[in-house]
Design an enzyme around this catalytic site. Structure first.
Site, short mmCIF file in Angstrom:
data_model
loop_
_atom_site.label_atom_id
_atom_site.label_comp_id
_atom_site.label_asym_id
_atom_site.label_seq_id
_atom_site.Cartn_x
_atom_site.Cartn_y
_atom_site.Cartn_z
N ASN A 118 17.17 11.57 26.03
CA ASN A 118 16.63 11.37 24.67
C ASN A 118 17.49 12.15 23.68
O ASN A 118 18.44 12.82 24.09
CB ASN A 118 15.16 11.79 24.61
CG ASN A 118 14.99 13.23 25.01
OD1 ASN A 118 15.47 14.13 24.35
ND2 ASN A 118 14.32 13.47 26.13
N LYS B 200 -3.83 16.71 24.27
CA LYS B 200 -2.84 17.32 25.17
C LYS B 200 -3.08 18.81 25.35
O LYS B 200 -2.91 19.34 26.45
CB LYS B 200 -1.43 17.11 24.61
CG LYS B 200 -0.92 15.75 24.99
CD LYS B 200 0.47 15.49 24.52
CE LYS B 200 0.77 14.02 24.74
NZ LYS B 200 1.99 13.59 24.06
O1 C5P Z 1 2.63 14.76 27.41
P1 C5P Z 1 3.82 15.06 26.59
O2 C5P Z 1 5.10 14.72 27.27
O3 C5P Z 1 3.79 14.54 25.20
O4 C5P Z 1 3.76 16.64 26.44
C1 C5P Z 1 4.74 17.35 25.78
C2 C5P Z 1 4.78 18.77 26.26
O5 C5P Z 1 4.75 18.81 27.68
C3 C5P Z 1 6.05 19.46 25.86
O6 C5P Z 1 5.78 20.82 25.65
C4 C5P Z 1 6.97 19.21 27.04
O7 C5P Z 1 7.95 20.22 27.14
C5 C5P Z 1 5.99 19.26 28.20
N1 C5P Z 1 6.33 18.37 29.30
C6 C5P Z 1 6.50 18.88 30.58
N2 C5P Z 1 6.81 18.07 31.63
C7 C5P Z 1 6.92 16.73 31.45
C8 C5P Z 1 6.72 16.18 30.18
C9 C5P Z 1 6.44 17.03 29.12
O8 C5P Z 1 6.40 20.09 30.74
N3 C5P Z 1 7.20 15.97 32.48
#
Ligand code: C5P
Length: 406
Positions: A212, A339
């Protein structure tokens, strides 16, 4: 507001080829709204014209100890005392030797004598043989013992085309040191902070991957902000072009699984986690050892779920403070609150990259911070270092609350 607004910086330039890099340093300092006064030695003027620095700093460059036209007998004292920080960049073997020996025979060396060790930072740059010379090393040790700070040179190609240790430290490292000197505090002394930053890359074949647009700027700014407040900081980052300052433990990873492993390794010895990384939620189910061949047909890429690092930390919190980020393009607050709860966080920082000045590759961000009490704090458009300061303020409050409950 710039990071260095209201701060006064004296920049001493000595006669090494790396003097041209000091132009860039001055630009960065001015961008952060520092007042910058340049002092040049005679030799430095052979490498860069004073006019260049004058233009970049918006101030007359000081070069003469005894300028004929002006009565400024105590100028070396006034200017050295005016400065909050004195950076000598590049610092040649000559200036190090002179200061270590107590010689003050021109404007720059006299000003360093007035300023003293507490506010002076040397950024040595020279040929590797010169740098390795025991005389130079002895002078550096002497100056360090007397309280002068250093940003040590790096290994790399030198102006003389040889490779070795002596190249001027990167701009990031020099700026990091200046930040510490000017803004450092002990507020987070003894607190171990883990920050993640950047994107992750999920390989499809040896030359292709899913990723990304994250630049890592937000996570790096958070790591620097925590270090400036005296925290012991570990930064685990996906691939970016950035490098943190020297006192940050830095680990670079590529995939989400590698980030998961690295984070869990450090987690037992961590008090605060800030997950600013834009972690890839999916990875290709199959990795092709060879580059996928083009064909006339469309291809289907099957993706499988990556582990949620933050959610896994939230399950084993044990008094730690967890901060997450959420990138949302619709219903930011609703999703942010969900979240925060689902991942058992203390704070979530929500941003919508579709908003102007927010998101991945920009220098600014527009964020909303939500806490466990569902209190919502919406910040205006700010630079990423400023956003980092706000988040750190909230973390400091949480640490304070936790301590007062004990
Ligand atoms: O659920 P989402 O991806 O939107 O959540 C974002 C948060 O979770 C961010 O702080 C990101 O660093 C963390 N994250 C994580 N592992 C993942 C996806 C997101 O720790 N696989």
């Amino acid at each position: 507001m710039g990071l260095f607004s209201n701060k006064k910086l004296l920049v001493g330039v000595t006669g090494g080829i790396a003097a041209y890099k000091t132009c860039e340093l001055v630009r960065e300092l001015r961008k952060e709204e520092a007042e910058v006064q340049i002092v040049m030695t005679k030799a430095a003027q052979k490498f860069v014209a004073p006019l260049t620095f004058e233009t970049l700093s918006d101030r007359e460059v000081l070069v003469e100890m005894f300028p004929q036209s002006k009565s400024v007998a105590t100028r070396h004292v006034d200017v050295a005392q005016w400065a909050d920080c004195f950076v000598v960049c590049p610092a040649t073997a000559n200036i190090l030797g002179k200061v270590a020996a107590g010689i003050a025979d021109d404007l720059l060396s006299t000003m360093i004598m007035v300023a003293g060790g507490e506010k002076t930072i040397f950024c040595p740059a020279m040929n590797s043989n010169m740098y390795a010379n025991p005389i130079v090393q002895r002078n550096i040790e002497t100056l360090q013992r007397l309280g002068y700070s250093f940003v040590s040179p790096e290994w790399g190609e030198l102006a003389c085309h040889a490779e070795g240790l002596g190249r001027l430290a990167s701009l990031e490292r020099i700026l990091g040191k200046i930040k510490h000197q000017l803004l450092g505090s002990e507020e987070l002394k003894g607190v171990r902070v883990l920050v993640t930053a950047g994107p992750t890359q999920e390989p499809i074949d040896p030359v292709r991957f899913i990723t990304n647009a994250s630049s890592g700027k937000m996570g790096f700014a958070l790591a620097e902000a925590a270090a400036i407040r005296g925290a012991e900081v570990t930064l685990i980052s996906g691939p970016t072009n950035l490098r943190p300052s020297e006192d940050i433990h830095f680990r670079e990873v590529r995939t989400t699984e590698q980030m998961y492993e690295a984070v869990h390794e450090v987690y037992p010895n961590t008090d605060v986690v800030i997950m600013a990384a834009a972690v890839s939620d999916y990875r290709p189910s199959v990795y092709s050892e060879h580059k996928l061949k083009k064909s006339d047909n469309s291809i289907v890429l099957t993706l499988e779920k990556n582990p949620d690092i933050l959610a896994s930390l939230g399950k084993n919190k044990n008094g730690r403070i967890l901060v997450g980020f959420a990138v949302e393009t619709t219903d930011e607050l609703k999703h942010g609150k969900q979240k925060l709860k689902a991942k058992n966080l203390d704070l979530i920082v929500v941003n919508n990259p579709k908003q102007r000045g927010a998101g991945f590759a920009t220098d600014t961000n527009v964020v909303t911070i939500i806490d466990r009490q569902q209190h919502v704090e919406s910040l205006p458009k700010l630079s990423k270092p400023e956003v980092a300061q706000h988040i750190l303020n909230r973390i400091v409050e949480l640490i304070f609350e936790a301590k007062s409950k004990k």
